[in-house]
Write a protein that holds these residues in place. Sequence first.
Motif, mmCIF file in Angstrom:
data_model
loop_
_atom_site.group_PDB
_atom_site.id
_atom_site.type_symbol
_atom_site.label_atom_id
_atom_site.label_comp_id
_atom_site.label_asym_id
_atom_site.label_seq_id
_atom_site.Cartn_x
_atom_site.Cartn_y
_atom_site.Cartn_z
ATOM 1 N N GLU A 370 2.439 53.503 -30.029
ATOM 2 C CA GLU A 370 1.434 54.507 -29.709
ATOM 3 C C GLU A 370 1.370 54.799 -28.227
ATOM 4 O OE1 GLU A 370 -2.159 52.995 -31.260
ATOM 5 O OE2 GLU A 370 -1.549 53.168 -33.365
ATOM 6 N N SER A 371 2.087 54.068 -27.402
ATOM 7 C CA SER A 371 2.043 54.261 -25.961
ATOM 8 C C SER A 371 2.640 55.602 -25.580
ATOM 9 C CB SER A 371 2.799 53.133 -25.260
ATOM 10 O OG SER A 371 2.869 53.393 -23.875
ATOM 11 N N PRO A 372 2.017 56.335 -24.647
ATOM 12 C CA PRO A 372 2.573 57.635 -24.216
ATOM 13 C C PRO A 372 3.744 57.482 -23.250
ATOM 14 C CG PRO A 372 0.578 57.122 -22.987
ATOM 15 C CD PRO A 372 0.725 56.020 -24.015
ATOM 16 N N LEU A 373 4.044 56.247 -22.839
ATOM 17 C CA LEU A 373 5.117 56.050 -21.878
ATOM 18 C C LEU A 373 6.475 56.256 -22.544
ATOM 19 C CD1 LEU A 373 3.835 52.819 -20.069
ATOM 20 C CD2 LEU A 373 3.674 55.194 -19.254
ATOM 21 N N PRO A 374 7.464 56.730 -21.796
ATOM 22 C CA PRO A 374 8.819 56.875 -22.359
ATOM 23 C C PRO A 374 9.489 55.513 -22.498
ATOM 24 C CG PRO A 374 8.811 57.429 -20.034
ATOM 25 C CD PRO A 374 7.370 57.219 -20.408
ATOM 26 N N PHE A 375 10.552 55.488 -23.260
ATOM 27 C CA PHE A 375 11.297 54.252 -23.425
ATOM 28 C C PHE A 375 12.077 53.934 -22.153
ATOM 29 C CE2 PHE A 375 10.667 55.408 -27.887
ATOM 30 C CZ PHE A 375 10.191 54.187 -28.371
ATOM 31 N N CYS A 376 12.236 52.626 -21.903
ATOM 32 C CA CYS A 376 13.002 52.195 -20.727
ATOM 33 C C CYS A 376 14.492 52.443 -20.959
ATOM 34 C CB CYS A 376 12.763 50.717 -20.445
ATOM 35 S SG CYS A 376 11.060 50.329 -19.981
ATOM 36 N N SER A 377 15.198 52.637 -19.871
ATOM 37 C CA SER A 377 16.630 52.917 -19.964
ATOM 38 C C SER A 377 17.453 51.643 -20.106
ATOM 39 C CB SER A 377 17.097 53.681 -18.714
ATOM 40 O OG SER A 377 16.912 52.863 -17.548
ATOM 41 N N GLY A 378 16.871 50.491 -19.771
ATOM 42 C CA GLY A 378 17.596 49.237 -19.838
ATOM 43 C C GLY A 378 18.185 48.825 -18.510
ATOM 44 N N THR A 379 18.118 49.731 -17.538
ATOM 45 C CA THR A 379 18.650 49.389 -16.204
ATOM 46 C C THR A 379 17.577 48.816 -15.288
ATOM 47 O OG1 THR A 379 18.227 51.643 -15.405
ATOM 48 C CG2 THR A 379 20.408 51.192 -16.396
ATOM 49 N N GLU A 380 16.332 48.811 -15.756
ATOM 50 C CA GLU A 380 15.241 48.300 -14.913
ATOM 51 C C GLU A 380 15.427 46.803 -14.668
ATOM 52 O OE1 GLU A 380 14.030 51.845 -17.133
ATOM 53 O OE2 GLU A 380 14.806 49.884 -17.741
ATOM 54 N N SER A 381 15.100 46.376 -13.461
ATOM 55 C CA SER A 381 15.258 44.971 -13.119
ATOM 56 C C SER A 381 14.243 44.597 -12.045
ATOM 57 C CB SER A 381 16.680 44.694 -12.615
ATOM 58 O OG SER A 381 16.766 43.365 -12.110
ATOM 59 N N LEU A 382 13.751 43.367 -12.131
ATOM 60 C CA LEU A 382 12.814 42.870 -11.105
ATOM 61 C C LEU A 382 13.517 42.542 -9.803
ATOM 62 C CD1 LEU A 382 10.502 40.497 -13.203
ATOM 63 C CD2 LEU A 382 10.051 42.839 -12.434
ATOM 64 N N GLU A 383 14.837 42.642 -9.760
ATOM 65 C CA GLU A 383 15.571 42.366 -8.530
ATOM 66 C C GLU A 383 15.179 43.335 -7.426
ATOM 67 O OE1 GLU A 383 17.501 39.944 -7.870
ATOM 68 O OE2 GLU A 383 17.915 39.054 -9.836
ATOM 69 N N THR A 384 14.773 44.542 -7.822
ATOM 70 C CA THR A 384 14.427 45.556 -6.821
ATOM 71 C C THR A 384 12.924 45.702 -6.622
ATOM 72 O OG1 THR A 384 14.450 47.266 -8.542
ATOM 73 C CG2 THR A 384 16.511 46.855 -7.343
ATOM 74 N N VAL A 385 12.154 44.914 -7.346
ATOM 75 C CA VAL A 385 10.687 45.046 -7.276
ATOM 76 C C VAL A 385 10.141 44.128 -6.195
ATOM 77 C CG1 VAL A 385 8.525 44.673 -8.517
ATOM 78 C CG2 VAL A 385 10.490 45.716 -9.688
ATOM 79 N N ASN A 386 9.300 44.698 -5.342
ATOM 80 C CA ASN A 386 8.612 43.909 -4.320
ATOM 81 C C ASN A 386 7.114 44.133 -4.474
ATOM 82 O OD1 ASN A 386 10.940 42.852 -2.884
ATOM 83 N ND2 ASN A 386 11.276 44.944 -2.139
ATOM 84 N N ASP A 387 6.499 43.246 -5.210
ATOM 85 C CA ASP A 387 5.044 43.304 -5.374
ATOM 86 C C ASP A 387 4.501 41.882 -5.356
ATOM 87 O OD1 ASP A 387 5.760 42.275 -7.812
ATOM 88 O OD2 ASP A 387 4.411 43.556 -8.969
#
Length: 852
Positions: A370-387
């Motif tokens: 039911e989420s309005p968000l699109p599906f992930c592409s599979g290339t997402e990674s926490l390697e590039t996340v800085n939070d």
Amino acid sequence: MMWCFLWLLSLGPPVAPALGMNRVAARVCYRWQASNFSGLFQDGDVIIGGLFSLYSKPPSLNQDFTQQPLYQSCSSLEALPLQYVYAMLFALEEINHSTTLLPGVRLGFHLHDSCALPLWALHAVLSLVGGNSSTCNPEYSYEDGEENSKSQILSRLLGPLSVPLMSYTASSPSLSDRTQFPNFFRTMPSDIYQARAIARLTIRFKWTWIGAVVANNDYGLMAVKEETQGAGVCLAFVETLSRQNIVSDARRAAQAIQSSAAKVILIFTWYTDVRELFLQLVERNVTDRQFLASEAWSTSGVLLQNPSTSKVAKGVLGVAIRSSTLPGFEKYLRKLKPSLHPHNEFLREYWENIFQCRETTPDNDSSSSESPLPFCSGTESLETVNDIFTDMSQLRVTYNVYQAVYAVAHALHSLLSCPDISSSPANKNFNCSVPKQIKPIEVLQHLNTVNFTTTQGELFYFEGADVPAKYDLVNWQMTPEGELKLVRIGLVDGYDLKLDETAIQWRTGFRQVPMSVCSESCPAGTRMATRKGEPVCCFDCIPCAEGEFSNRTGSHSCEPCRYDYWSNAKKTACLPRHLDFLSYNETLGITLTVVSVSGVTVTTAVFVVFLHYRQTPMVRANNSELSFLLLVSLKLCFLCSLVFIGRPSAWSCRFQQAAFGISFVLSVSCLKVKTIVVLAAFRSAHPGAEALMRWFGPGQQRGSICLFTSIQIVICIIWLTVSPPVPKPDFELPGLKVTLRCAMASAVGFSLVLGYIGLLACSCLILAFLARKLPDNFNEAKLITFSMLIFCAVWVAFIPAYVSSPGKYAVAVEIFAILASSYGLLLCIFAPKCFIILLRPENNTKKHMMAR
């Protein structure tokens, strides 16, 4: 399989990824079942339970009592508590792969979200203690609790079962009481240390007038208590914040901060509450306050990275949980993916928040579909996340979680390890435990004695329920790019505080320490006087009294000077008192000297006149011998006044009083004898009274003068021998100058000298008064009467003037009395005669003198 539960509850900023573990509904017994009560679990030989506050917004409660209460889901997943979760899972993975710690024993876990609500925490604990996931048979657990109130509740609940409970954030000092909480442990120091550290900072920087915004519980109110116990620190206001009414409470607190004169504000509450408070301050444009932060928000990445926060929070000075490093932890986090852990709702929700996309789930989770968000592409990674979740620069509470897990593991290792019986005969009765035979009280006993070296090389042990207190002191500083960064400026080790003041950047952006006082510190020379009905930090500055001083700012009282010292004009120091006396160099001394010398000169001139005209009737008719003796005595009276001027010494103190007393007795004796001669002369004119003059002839007259004078001489000799006046500084009088005067050691002797002079003067006045109307053309009795009236008036007025005159002016009064009475006698007795002798010689005849 034995269950051990480690419940982790957070006071600090929440965070959130999750380990790829199965999401299950906790299978609990009877009425503890709840539809939305979910968590993560993994099987093992020993299960450790964990409780975390992963969500910050509790559900709204239906309080109309028309239906049974229902546990609604919490919302707003926080990233930092999720980091705590993975710190626990990372530690468990390290231990499970270790060949030295718990070899052959696999640790599992069962984790729940408490939503920062005590009721949820209690529910989770009862579900785990009540039975395992398959049998509902009662089991005991090891808990790692969160927050003070929850830890107290859970510790009291599990205490009778001897189930140990460990917390990584509960910091209430009351939890150190082993009589109330014998099963409680924590890797977080007691708040008493950080509160006293903050109190010492306020004293160190002389902030005596501060405001306080605190959590409405023991955590916040304890900080207020410690602040008010700080020497000279007052609270301008105290505002409390409650999680349930945070918006209205924050609005009220912001209004109090804006209207208060306090420039330093202590905030002792959770970072989520601080976030709302700062938003309220931004709306009011309150940007000139210096904030003191507790560990619950001093390192909050959420606040540091919030653009609105930088407007009001620049220069924050706070106490922070000690930071450390966890080798391999960052790599562990950045490899996490929801696709590798499809049943982990926490990780999936965090992933959606970060990448704004949703992962597909094997069982087509309805919430996901039911989420309005699109599906992930599979290339997402926490390697590039800085939070906050991936930030490794501030592993503070995270490190506490890591230590808690290792403390449990070492206690279990000690419990499950069997000593070598052949090498230790004393341990032949030792019973080795196995995972399925572990009893809670055994774990509790081994936790009390746990002692090991961490992977960071630090010694870990418990002092009762606590670990040794160590904190960092941190400062929020503005970077050139306009962002806030956290800078370590010192540390707290127990009650010791080490601070690098030069490294602090204050809210002004400069190195100057801001001021926050109700009243400016009183300068030297004044003292603080508290205002009625106001705190002790609000005061007025009162100048020190004469003879007192204060040589430092902020003095509560003025110190009296020593008797031989006196305060300077500014009352900042005591100076040696200078000896002061009536000298010949000052105006008053010169004036009195001139008057005295003038009197001697006039007396000498009269003497010369009388000597030149000694054969004239005017001189002979008034008993020239007594007149010459009177002039000599008056000259001595004028001269004795000079002895009173100058620095007093032992001989001058004796001589001046003797000269004064004897010379005046001689003068008054001469006048008295002259008066008696006048009376006798007129009485001898009557029939039968011729013999009166023979009995009071020149010899008797000289003898009478000698007798009267000898009595005074005897009085002076006795007085000056027994108790003479001595030179003595008069320290009783105020002032920097101390009068050196002749102190009367015996008032009786001085009184007798004055009294005897007064007695002769009074008797002379009476005799002269009786002879004033004798029928002579020139009746000397009138002149003697008038002179004695002046003499008595002067010395009667002398007594009160002498007593009331301060210092050297008392000496001047006595000199004035001597000169005034001497001039009175000289002028009243000899002025009319000299007038006739010099200006009316025609009247200087026997015929004129005998005329009636």
